[in-house]
Write an enzyme that holds these catalytic residues in place. Structure first.
Site, short mmCIF file in Angstrom:
data_model
loop_
_atom_site.label_atom_id
_atom_site.label_comp_id
_atom_site.label_asym_id
_atom_site.label_seq_id
_atom_site.Cartn_x
_atom_site.Cartn_y
_atom_site.Cartn_z
N ARG A 5 47.01 53.31 35.80
CA ARG A 5 48.05 52.55 34.26
C ARG A 5 48.23 53.76 33.40
NH1 ARG A 5 45.84 49.29 30.53
NH2 ARG A 5 43.79 48.83 31.29
N ASN A 12 49.06 45.89 40.00
CA ASN A 12 48.39 46.07 40.41
C ASN A 12 47.92 44.96 42.11
OD1 ASN A 12 46.83 49.15 40.57
ND2 ASN A 12 45.60 48.27 39.05
N ASP A 52 39.22 54.14 30.63
CA ASP A 52 39.04 54.31 29.23
C ASP A 52 38.63 55.44 28.72
OD1 ASP A 52 37.32 52.12 29.19
OD2 ASP A 52 38.30 50.72 27.94
N ASN A 58 45.25 49.69 44.73
CA ASN A 58 44.56 49.34 43.11
C ASN A 58 43.68 50.10 42.44
OD1 ASN A 58 43.31 47.30 41.40
ND2 ASN A 58 42.38 46.19 42.86
#
Ligand SMILES: *[C@@H]1O[C@H](CO)[C@@H](O)[C@H](O)[C@H]1NC(C)=O
Ligand SMILES: *[C@@H]1O[C@H](CO)[C@@H](O)[C@H](O)[C@H]1NC(C)=O
Ligand SMILES: *[C@@H]1O[C@H](CO)[C@@H](O)[C@H](O)[C@H]1NC(C)=O
Ligand SMILES: CC(=O)N[C@H]1CO[C@H](CO)[C@@H](O)[C@@H]1O
Length: 861
Positions: free
Chosen positions: A670, A638, A775, A665
């Site tokens: 992910r 990234n 996440d 970026n």
């Protein structure tokens, strides 16, 4: 070492007591030197002689000692050399052994592939024979006068749709003169959706179906003039865009003698051919958000909007269950119904004379309090008149949009795409005769049922009715699933791997693993992909539409793929299985040697997201050396272009390391489904994550039993702030958790596709805007799709490398943003999908006293 102490002791004894015989080595030398001295007689007095003799002995012993010392050093050197050689030899043996193992593995893979090729039934590998077109023979049995009855078997030409090829559709261009009365906006949206659809082809030769759009306002669309109509319109899908109320156009399609499939919103009963024609949803696409699904209970129980239009010949029809009867029954129950809202006033519409009495939408139905009602009542058209109407389907979609559960009077009405979609899990359908009992029925629905219906309806609308693209895709799938052609494979992100990386031996100090044997080191082994193309298409298509909401493309694997019973592997289905102790079971040693469990052997791919911390990254990757079941390390770069990955020396860790430079970026990188990820299991890692091998292997084993969950280490939860009436993110130690961090977690690659291609784009946008919360987004997504919690393994509550800069404090803006993410994501899903869990996974014999002849599953965890 031993030699050294020995000599020292000898010397001390000799000097102090003069007893030299103790050391067999020294004795002869000393005696000789003593005798030598005797031959040079320095005539001296007795005392002096004795002294100097002593002195001489001392000196000579010292000389001898130095000699011996030298010899000792030599021997030591020699031993060190030997030891070194021994170590190299040992290393060579280990290397040779793993080479051998790798070769054996490769051979067995090759053997397996050959066996599959040999064993596969011939049809699997060779092109199927050309299919016959039975059309000509059939068209002799034309049923003149009436609408031709058709089934796929009778009317569809399968020879255009080989199972070997992908399904292609040729769309005739949307001509405005064929679509009179259809707004420009609708036409342009449709054209755009058609152009961008993967199935759409400009080449009629490779097309399986031909799609033409016509307006219902055309009295006689000239279908036989279509270029590929070919006399009988075989494999044509005629989409009739109904843009008129039932009152102002004739819905009976002039009887065109053809094999074409018709798709439309308003279907006259005598023209609808079950299992062949398709009922369409309204062709209007809105961008306003769907309403929040909570609270479950709303102010009104039931809302109804409609007006009854009496027609002249109604009395003549004399049916007991006419709409009229229903109307009167509803009025009798008015107290119940009007608690929600009055019916809109009856207004007569002039142009429906040729029809029987019918329900039509109230003019002000858009102000109907759908968002404040739990249920919305709608009445199906009379069965012998229409099987579906535009009023009903628009009201259906509109009610669901606002979270009101449709209650449809009429048990045999056809709803949009109902050959594919199981509406009965989203709407309540009752026979018209039961209208007086509706209050009774609705009272019995508890909160859980109401929410489940509401959520299912919302998912149907979100997946199939929200955009023109979804409409075109579903329309094509409606034919594709009938003729059982497999879907296109899921789009993978092409991985542009950085070439020619510089690899070097790694710094030995970095690898600080214990010597615990955790599993065999095998060659990289991708998971077998696309094993279920046809079983999914033929046997599970209903689940694809109604449970997984993912019918339009084919995944290589799914977390919910079926599993064999445990005895199957001993009765002929042993391929790929690695039972513990060859089936006999066992503790520590046998456990470490085999993967066991209920699925064939497999490996995982470590996906490491890194940003501009080369040293931290290289150290992290070096830690993977010797990690069993690791298939590959994929580094998602990234960071900036310079210094790029080409400037680093990458460690040799025994498995391939590949680097992909992310175009932008973004933390969403992910979860991009790179095609370089060839295993079902993905281990997502931050570059500064530091976990021991035993912890990783244990988590992998836990994930294999829970393939549809996120399995990770540090747990977090969402806590309710009753003062501000909102959710907060919380990282305190807690006995209940609802998320695990994806800086170190296992999950199925399937969720990467879901995250990247099907999750609400606003969520990925939020992640990009805040550079945070990816996440949380994954935990939301998996909980939403599975209604299951994540799984936490081992006692770790954090996993950062000690020296790396981190420390998110509770007052950091980064931490505070995470509260907002939870609230924002909940808004987008229409509810908060996270669920709480109170358990943590530890290995089976953890903290168990085991007999001496047994070992624990892992030494430390
Ligand atoms: C170990 O292998 C290297 C080459 O791989 C060889 O040059 C060396 O002699 C070997 N050493 C021993 C002790 O076998
Ligand atoms: C199953 O689908 C995949 C992806 O489209 C394809 O590569 C594979 O050839 C298909 N297998 C069969 C037997 O058709
Ligand atoms: C975590 O615990 C500490 C002390 O127990 C408390 O002060 C803090 O408010 C808690 N943090 C959150 C986010 O609840
Ligand atoms: C489905 C559809 O195209 N409906 C349109 C019918 O025409 C009116 C006005 O001409 C439009 O407002 C609808 O959107």
């Amino acid at each position: 070492m031993r030699l050294y102490t020995h000599t020292t002791r000898c010397y001390r004894v000799a000097a102090a007591v003069g007893v030299l015989t103790i050391c067999g080595v020294l004795l002869p030398l000393l005696v000789m030197s003593y005798l030598d001295r005797k031959t040079f007689p320095p005539a001296k007095p007795q005392e002096l002689t004795t002294l100097s003799e002593n002195e001489r002995i001392r000196l000579s012993v010292r000389g001898e000692k130095m000699d011996l010392e030298k010899k000792r050093t030599n021997i030591k050197l020699e031993m060190e050399n030997l030891q070194l050689e021994g170590e190299t030899a040992k290393e060579n043996i280990t290397r040779k052994r793993s080479d051998l193992q790798r070769l054996t593995e490769m051979m067995s893979t090759q053997k397996r592939l050959r066996r599959i090729a040999e064993e596969a039934p011939e049809g699997m590998l060779s092109e199927p024979l050309g299919l016959p077109d039975l059309g000509e023979e059939r068209s002799q049995h034309v049923n003149h006068g009436k609408f031709r009855p058709c089934t796929y078997d009778e009317c569809f030409d399968y020879s255009r749709c080989s199972l070997r090829k992908h399904f292609r559709a040729f769309f005739y261009s949307l001509e405005e003169d064929q679509l009179v009365g259809v707004p420009r906006m609708t036409i342009s949206e449709l054209s755009r959706a058609i152009r961008s659809n993967r199935h759409s082809t400009p080449n009629a030769d490779e097309a399986c179906i031909f799609v033409v759009f016509v307006s219902a306002k055309l009295k006689a669309p000239n279908l036989p003039a279509l270029k590929y109509w070919n006399g009988d319109g075989a494999n044509h899908l005629v989409v009739v865009v109904d843009n008129c109320t039932r009152s102002n156009c004739d819905h009976r399609i002039p009887s065109v003698e053809s094999r074409a499939i018709y798709a439309r919103q308003i279907f006259p009963a005598e023209q609808f051919r079950d299992d062949f024609d398709i009922v369409l949803p309204p062709l209007q696409w809105k961008s306003d958000p769907l309403s929040y699904m909570l609270p479950v209970r709303r102010q009104n129980t039931l809302t109804f909007s409609g007006t009854y239009v009496r027609s002249e010949n109604e009395e003549a029809a004399g049916m007991r269950l006419t709409s009229r009867y229903i109307y009167e029954e509803i009025l009798k129950n008015a107290q119940y119904a009007t608690q929600s809202r009055e019916f809109c006033s009856s207004r007569s519409l002039g142009r429906v004379q040729e029809l029987r009495g019918a329900w039509v939408d109230c003019e002000d139905s858009r102000t109907e309090p759908l968002s404040e009602s739990i249920f919305a009542l709608m009445i199906a058209p009379d069965e012998d008149c229409f099987v579906s109407t535009d009023i009903l389907s628009s009201r259906l979609i509109r009610a669901i949009w606002h979270g009101a559960i449709p209650v449809i009077l009429g048990d045999s009405v056809r709803l949009p795409f109902d050959s594919l979609l199981q509406w009965r899990k989203a709407v309540i359908m009752v026979a018209k005769a039961r209208v007086p009992e509706i209050p009774l029925i609705l009272r019995t629905y508890n909160d859980e049922d109401i929410f489940a219906l509401r959520r299912q309806g919302r998912r149907l609308v979100e997946t199939y009715f929200k955009t023109a693209d979804q409409f075109i895709e579903t329309l094509i799938s409606a034919v594709r699933y009938k003729v059982k052609v497999q879907a296109f494979p899921e789009r993978s992100q092409k991985t542009e791997i950085v070439p020619n990386l510089d690899f070097g031996p790694m710094n030995q100090q970095l690898s600080s693993e214990t010597d615990e044997a955790l599993g065999p080191l095998e060659t990289p082994y991708p998971s077998l992909a696309f094993q279920r193309n046809f079983s999914l298409t033929l046997n599970y298509w209903r689940d694809l539409f109604n449970v997984h909401f993912h019918p339009h493309s084919m995944s290589a694997w799914r977390p919910t793929d079926p599993v064999l019973p445990s005895d199957a592997k001993f009765r002929g289905s042993s391929f790929g299985f690695r039972p513990i102790g060859f089936g006999a079971g066992g503790s520590g040693k046998e456990f470490a040697e085999a993967l066991g469990g209920n699925y064939p052997r497999e490996q995982f791919t470590a996906v490491v997201l890194t940003y501009d911390r080369p040293q931290v990254l290289i150290e992290g990757i070096s830690n993977f050396k010797g990690l069993p079941y690791l298939s590959k390390v994929l580094v998602v770069w990234n960071g900036p272009d310079s210094p790029g990955p080409e400037t680093l020396t990458w460690p040799e860790i025994g498995v391939p390391i590949q680097v992909v430079k992310a175009p932008v970026n973004s933390l969403n990188n992910r979860f991009v489904p790179w095609d370089a990820i060839e295993t079902e299991a993905v281990l997502s890692l931050d570059d500064d994550a530091r976990l021991r091998h035993d912890e990783l292997i244990f988590a992998f084993r836990v994930w294999r039993e829970n393939r549809d969950r996120v399995v990770g280490f540090p747990g977090r939860f969402h806590a309710y702030d009753s003062v501000h009436r909102q959710w907060n993110y919380n990282s305190n130690h807690s006995c209940e958790l609802s998320m695990v961090l994806t800086g170190a977690a296992f999950f199925h690659k399937f969720y990467m596709y879901e995250y990247t291609y099907r999750m609400a784009p606003e969520i990925r946008q939020t992640v990009d805007d805040l550079m945070n919360c990816e996440d949380i987004a994954l935990n939301f997504l998996v909980a939403h799709l599975t209604r299951k919690t994540p799984l936490k393994v081992t006692s770790k509550w954090t996993f950062r490398c000690p020296g790396c800069p981190v420390a998110l404090s509770e007052h950091d803006s980064h931490f505070l943003e995470r509260h907002d993410c939870i609230n924002k994501f909940s808004q987008l899903y229409g509810y908060n999908p996270l669920l709480y869990t109170q358990l943590r996974a530890d290995s089976v014999l953890f903290k168990t006293r085991v007999p001496h002849d047994r070992q624990k599953c892992f030494k430390f965890i």
